[in-house]
Design a protein around this motif. Structure first.
Motif, PDB file in Angstrom:
ATOM      1  N   HIS A 122       2.938   2.880  -4.483  1.00  0.00           N
ATOM      2  CA  HIS A 122       1.573   2.246  -4.832  1.00  0.00           C
ATOM      3  C   HIS A 122       1.122   1.669  -3.305  1.00  0.00           C
ATOM      4  N   ASP A 140       3.376  -0.103 -17.664  1.00  0.00           N
ATOM      5  CA  ASP A 140       2.256   0.605 -17.750  1.00  0.00           C
ATOM      6  C   ASP A 140       1.621   0.669 -19.018  1.00  0.00           C
ATOM      7  N   HIS A 158       1.684  -5.923 -13.241  1.00  0.00           N
ATOM      8  CA  HIS A 158       2.735  -5.322 -12.214  1.00  0.00           C
ATOM      9  C   HIS A 158       3.128  -6.143 -10.999  1.00  0.00           C
ATOM     10  N   ASP A 185       7.255   1.936  -8.363  1.00  0.00           N
ATOM     11  CA  ASP A 185       6.066   1.727  -8.043  1.00  0.00           C
ATOM     12  C   ASP A 185       5.905   1.079  -6.754  1.00  0.00           C
ATOM     13  N   HIS A 234      10.902   0.270 -13.291  1.00  0.00           N
ATOM     14  CA  HIS A 234       9.450   0.652 -12.931  1.00  0.00           C
ATOM     15  C   HIS A 234       8.754   0.168 -11.771  1.00  0.00           C
TER      16      HIS A 234
HETATM   17 ZN   LIG Z   1       3.237   1.125 -13.107  1.00  0.00          ZN
END
Ligand SMILES: [Zn+2]
Length: 225
Positions: free
Chosen positions: A108, A32, A62, A104, A100
């Protein structure tokens, strides 16, 4: 995922004893932080609706391949800056930075490509269940901090400071993630009013720095048992 990322950081620091908690806090958000840097230059960041899903333009920071690269770079930076300590420390930071991506991926909507610029977008969209994922992320952070306080000792105000941290982050989680989903589902989300561009990038970086700084300050006043 947002505040839930800090859960694995606490568990790995307690289990390994090899990494400082504030380093782990920066590592789990490295992807991030890369996003914020790219958003600063307008290379990423715009939120948009695709098939009614709120997705982010995050092809570079990402992708799955990016996760591997960012984890390697993050672990190398920590390895050098901490005086080339143990390789175990390197791999803990690597895994935390990489963690991460799978976290995510759970929450997401499909906006995580395999490689930068790839068309195949991944994401299980669990954020669409606004309240269960809110509780999940708050519990991930809250139980981790409770465990950290149980395994460390220090002045009482530091425990208070840790719980204030959990409370403030839980509020931020609600306003940045949960409320956005609820507004989207109620048809009242104003995309144009969502934070974007340089102010978004700068406030994101400030947040990650303050979160790591806050926990690092508390960590310096507490002793691991
Ligand atoms: Zn993220």
């Amino acid at each position: 995922m947002f505040i839930g990322h800090y859960g694995p950081a606490v568990y790995d620091v307690l289990r390994s004893g090899k990494v400082k908690l504030w380093h782990a806090f920066l590592a789990v958000q490295a992807m991030d932080i890369v996003f914020c840097i790219l958003a600063l230059f307008g290379l990423e960041g715009a939120a948009s609706l695709v098939d009614g899903n709120l997705v982010f333009d995050i092809p570079w920071s990402h992708s799955l391949i990016s996760a591997v690269i960012i984890a390697s770079v993050t672990a190398s930076i920590f390895h050098v800056l901490t005086g080339r300590g143990s390789m175990k420390g390197y791999w803990i930071i690597w895994l935390l930075a990489f963690s991460h991506w799978p976290l995510d991926w759970l929450v997401h909507r499909p906006d995580l490509p395999l490689y930068p610029g790839g068309d195949w977008m991944m994401g299980l969209s669990l954020w669409n269940f606004a309240w269960p994922t809110y509780i999940l992320e708050v519990v991930m952070l809250g139980t981790a901090i409770a465990l950290w306080l149980a395994k460390t000792s220090g002045p009482r105000w530091t425990a208070f400071g840790a719980w204030v941290f959990v409370a403030l982050l839980s509020m931020l989680q609600f306003f940045s993630i949960t409320k956005t989903t609820l507004d989207l589902q109620a048809g009242t989300l104003d995309l144009a009013a969502m934070p974007s561009g340089v102010p978004f990038a700068v406030s994101g970086m400030l947040f990650y720095a303050i979160a790591a700084g806050w926990i690092g300050w508390l960590e310096s006043k507490r002793r691991y048992s």
